[in-house]
Design an enzyme around this catalytic site. Structure first.
Site, PDB file in Angstrom:
ATOM      1  N   GLY A  38       3.398  -9.575   2.463  1.00  0.00           N
ATOM      2  CA  GLY A  38       3.008  -8.343   1.778  1.00  0.00           C
ATOM      3  C   GLY A  38       4.091  -7.813   0.855  1.00  0.00           C
ATOM      4  CB  ILE A  62      -3.171 -13.010   8.869  1.00  0.00           C
ATOM      5  CG1 ILE A  62      -4.404 -13.548   9.561  1.00  0.00           C
ATOM      6  CG2 ILE A  62      -3.516 -12.234   7.608  1.00  0.00           C
ATOM      7  CD1 ILE A  62      -5.322 -12.459  10.097  1.00  0.00           C
ATOM      8  CG  ASP A  79      -4.988 -12.253  13.785  1.00  0.00           C
ATOM      9  OD1 ASP A  79      -4.434 -11.129  13.842  1.00  0.00           O
ATOM     10  OD2 ASP A  79      -6.221 -12.405  13.802  1.00  0.00           O
ATOM     11  CE1 TYR A 169      -1.219   2.661   6.258  1.00  0.00           C
ATOM     12  CE2 TYR A 169      -0.765   4.678   5.045  1.00  0.00           C
ATOM     13  CZ  TYR A 169      -0.367   3.434   5.491  1.00  0.00           C
ATOM     14  OH  TYR A 169       0.892   2.965   5.170  1.00  0.00           O
ATOM     15  CE  LYS A 173       1.413   2.815   8.723  1.00  0.00           C
ATOM     16  NZ  LYS A 173       2.096   1.607   9.203  1.00  0.00           N
TER      17      LYS A 173
HETATM   18  P1  NAD Z   1       0.808  -5.167   2.440  1.00  0.00           P
HETATM   19  O1  NAD Z   1      -0.639  -4.927   2.568  1.00  0.00           O
HETATM   20  O2  NAD Z   1       1.358  -5.552   1.116  1.00  0.00           O
HETATM   21  O3  NAD Z   1       1.268  -6.275   3.486  1.00  0.00           O
HETATM   22  C1  NAD Z   1       0.788  -6.298   4.801  1.00  0.00           C
HETATM   23  C2  NAD Z   1       0.780  -7.745   5.243  1.00  0.00           C
HETATM   24  O4  NAD Z   1       0.232  -7.778   6.560  1.00  0.00           O
HETATM   25  C3  NAD Z   1      -0.097  -8.648   4.366  1.00  0.00           C
HETATM   26  O5  NAD Z   1       0.627  -9.742   3.906  1.00  0.00           O
HETATM   27  C4  NAD Z   1      -1.227  -9.068   5.289  1.00  0.00           C
HETATM   28  O6  NAD Z   1      -1.676 -10.407   5.060  1.00  0.00           O
HETATM   29  C5  NAD Z   1      -0.561  -8.936   6.650  1.00  0.00           C
HETATM   30  N1  NAD Z   1      -1.550  -8.778   7.718  1.00  0.00           N
HETATM   31  C6  NAD Z   1      -2.681  -8.012   7.728  1.00  0.00           C
HETATM   32  N2  NAD Z   1      -3.341  -8.178   8.881  1.00  0.00           N
HETATM   33  C7  NAD Z   1      -2.617  -9.045   9.621  1.00  0.00           C
HETATM   34  C8  NAD Z   1      -2.773  -9.597  10.901  1.00  0.00           C
HETATM   35  N3  NAD Z   1      -3.839  -9.315  11.660  1.00  0.00           N
HETATM   36  N4  NAD Z   1      -1.827 -10.437  11.365  1.00  0.00           N
HETATM   37  C9  NAD Z   1      -0.741 -10.741  10.618  1.00  0.00           C
HETATM   38  N5  NAD Z   1      -0.535 -10.268   9.374  1.00  0.00           N
HETATM   39  C10 NAD Z   1      -1.469  -9.418   8.889  1.00  0.00           C
HETATM   40  O7  NAD Z   1       1.560  -3.872   3.006  1.00  0.00           O
HETATM   41  P2  NAD Z   1       3.039  -3.386   2.685  1.00  0.00           P
HETATM   42  O8  NAD Z   1       2.971  -2.495   1.524  1.00  0.00           O
HETATM   43  O9  NAD Z   1       3.967  -4.545   2.668  1.00  0.00           O
HETATM   44  O10 NAD Z   1       3.279  -2.466   3.959  1.00  0.00           O
HETATM   45  C11 NAD Z   1       3.959  -2.933   5.103  1.00  0.00           C
HETATM   46  C12 NAD Z   1       4.010  -1.803   6.110  1.00  0.00           C
HETATM   47  O11 NAD Z   1       4.653  -0.661   5.521  1.00  0.00           O
HETATM   48  C13 NAD Z   1       2.651  -1.289   6.584  1.00  0.00           C
HETATM   49  O12 NAD Z   1       2.746  -0.905   7.925  1.00  0.00           O
HETATM   50  C14 NAD Z   1       2.406  -0.084   5.730  1.00  0.00           C
HETATM   51  O13 NAD Z   1       1.560   0.831   6.354  1.00  0.00           O
HETATM   52  C15 NAD Z   1       3.809   0.469   5.602  1.00  0.00           C
HETATM   53  N6  NAD Z   1       3.957   1.329   4.421  1.00  0.00           N
HETATM   54  C16 NAD Z   1       3.871   0.818   3.169  1.00  0.00           C
HETATM   55  C17 NAD Z   1       4.009   1.648   2.061  1.00  0.00           C
HETATM   56  C18 NAD Z   1       3.913   1.111   0.660  1.00  0.00           C
HETATM   57  O14 NAD Z   1       3.917   1.906  -0.288  1.00  0.00           O
HETATM   58  N7  NAD Z   1       3.840  -0.185   0.459  1.00  0.00           N
HETATM   59  C19 NAD Z   1       4.245   3.008   2.254  1.00  0.00           C
HETATM   60  C20 NAD Z   1       4.289   3.515   3.548  1.00  0.00           C
HETATM   61  C21 NAD Z   1       4.172   2.650   4.636  1.00  0.00           C
HETATM   62  N1  SER Z   2       1.804   3.592  -0.111  1.00  0.00           N
HETATM   63  C1  SER Z   2       1.059   3.824   1.065  1.00  0.00           C
HETATM   64  C2  SER Z   2      -0.383   4.011   0.756  1.00  0.00           C
HETATM   65  O1  SER Z   2      -0.667   4.514  -0.314  1.00  0.00           O
HETATM   66  C3  SER Z   2       1.578   5.048   1.784  1.00  0.00           C
HETATM   67  O2  SER Z   2       1.682   4.734   3.103  1.00  0.00           O
HETATM   68  O3  SER Z   2      -1.193   3.708   1.567  1.00  0.00           O
END
Ligand code: NAD
Ligand code: SER
Length: 342
Positions: A38, A62, A79, A169, A173
């Site tokens: 991700g 996954i 997964d 969401y 959290k």
């Molecule tokens: P993303 O969606 O880019 O990446 C998440 C990854 O998890 C993906 O690669 C997906 O394939 C994988 N995934 C989903 N279901 C799965 C499963 N069952 N088993 C294994 N892998 C699985 O998300 P991100 O932006 O990299 O966010 C990572 C974390 O940070 C999350 O918990 C998200 O809530 C948190 N977060 C992100 C942001 C942001 O702006 N990106 C902000 C606040 C919090």
């Molecule tokens: N960037 C994230 C979202 O928009 C915040 O957790 O879901």
């Protein structure tokens, strides 16, 4: 031997011991990243591999690893809902730290509320339960500004305040924060967490969140010199550039446990701006750039989140700091996205 010579010798020995302790610690760590494909996982995996060594960081997701991560160290399809496979990896690899990043983000979660609740919560409970049973020393799990809701103070949102999220969401959290604190208090699992704001990066696509406009805008500005934003012009939200987020994540994980005054999740403020302000900053580099606005369902999500949060507790506890402000972040984004699109 003169007294000053023996003091120098003692200091040298002390320094050598510290250095040995540091390297031993680094060498003993074995890290599991869940969700390495991700937006955050792809960059965090590479940074952790730089620090701890390529073979010490087991990347899992996954879906397949993205090109930047593939071939840089061990990768396995996992997964995280499959607790047996997770247990197998944790035991076989003798994992000492887990970064659990897999989740369904705000925009996508609103389209599939029950499935997203299931993935976000069951994955966390699998990780926490196995960490408890197998005594995994340290866990990182990210929370989000989504834990706040429409009744939260929108400006300078304190660490401790009203929290009534109204998105699936955000609810997941907030529940997650309660659970990681519970596992720390009840079972001594060393859980650490940050309430990330919207993250901005150029290496991997954003994963379906409400703050994704602040990534898309750079691609569209370079490709088409225009962007139709899914949020309105004045939707202020906290954001953070990925290098700052990666450093903050590793810093909180490496902080001395005695410094952490809370085990729910730390507010991380980053930089706050609106789509209009970001567009004006981009126009300084691409004067012909035009932004238009067509708010969709994500507007209501953005409206329920704070505009700017207060991160004094993280600064005081473990020294949270940033390198990037809006102009510096915009410059680097335009430069890097430009290179990517060539
Ligand atoms: P993303 O969606 O880019 O990446 C998440 C990854 O998890 C993906 O690669 C997906 O394939 C994988 N995934 C989903 N279901 C799965 C499963 N069952 N088993 C294994 N892998 C699985 O998300 P991100 O932006 O990299 O966010 C990572 C974390 O940070 C999350 O918990 C998200 O809530 C948190 N977060 C992100 C942001 C942001 O702006 N990106 C902000 C606040 C919090
Ligand atoms: N960037 C994230 C979202 O928009 C915040 O957790 O879901």
């Amino acid at each position: 031997m003169l007294p000053c010579q023996s003091v120098t010798l003692l200091l040298q020995q002390y320094f050598f011991l510290l250095l040995r302790e540091f390297f031993n610690n680094q060498l003993m760590e074995k890290i599991l990243v869940i969700g390495c494909s991700g937006q955050i996982g792809s960059e965090l995996t590479l940074e952790l591999r730089k620090i701890y060594g390529e073979s010490k960081v087991i990347a899992t997701d996954i879906r397949p690893a993205p090109s930047e991560v593939a071939g840089t160290g061990p990768f396995e399809i996992l997964d995280v809902l499959d607790a047996s496979k997770l247990q197998l990896i944790l035991e076989h690899e003798k994992i000492t730290q887990i970064y659990h990043l897999a989740a369904i983000l705000s925009g996508n979660a609103e389209k599939r509320p029950l499935a997203s609740w299931d993935i976000n919560m069951r994955s966390l409970m699998n990780v926490l339960e196995l960490a408890r049973e197998l005594r995994i020393p340290k866990i990182f799990w990210p929370s989000s500004i989504a834990v706040f809701g429409p009744t939260t103070p929108r400006f300078d949102t304190p660490q401790y305040t009203i929290m009534e999220p109204n998105t699936v969401y955000g609810i997941s959290k907030l529940a997650g924060e309660r659970w990681i604190e519970y596992y720390f208090n009840k079972y001594g699992v060393d859980t650490r967490s940050l309430r990330y704001p919207g993250l901005i990066s150029y290496k991997t696509e954003a994963g379906g969140g409400t703050t994704d406009y602040a990534v898309e805008i750079f691609y569209e500005a370079i490709k088409h010199k225009k962007y139709e934003c899914f949020l309105g012009p004045d939707s202020a939200l906290p954001m953070m550039f990925m290098p700052d987020a990666i450093h903050a994540t590793i810093d909180v994980m490496e902080a001395d446990a005695s410094k952490l005054s809370l085990r729910s999740s730390y507010n991380v403020a980053g930089i706050s701006f609106t789509p209009k302000i970001l567009a004006e900053e981009i126009k300084k580099h691409i004067p012909e750039f035009e932004i238009t606005y067509k708010p969709d369902f994500r507007q209501a999500i953005a409206d329920s989140w704070p505009a700017r949060i207060n991160d004094d507790v993280a600064k005081k506890d473990w020294g949270l700091h940033y390198e990037f402000d809006l102009p510096k972040m915009t410059y680097v984004m335009l430069h890097e996205v430009g290179k990517k699109l060539q």
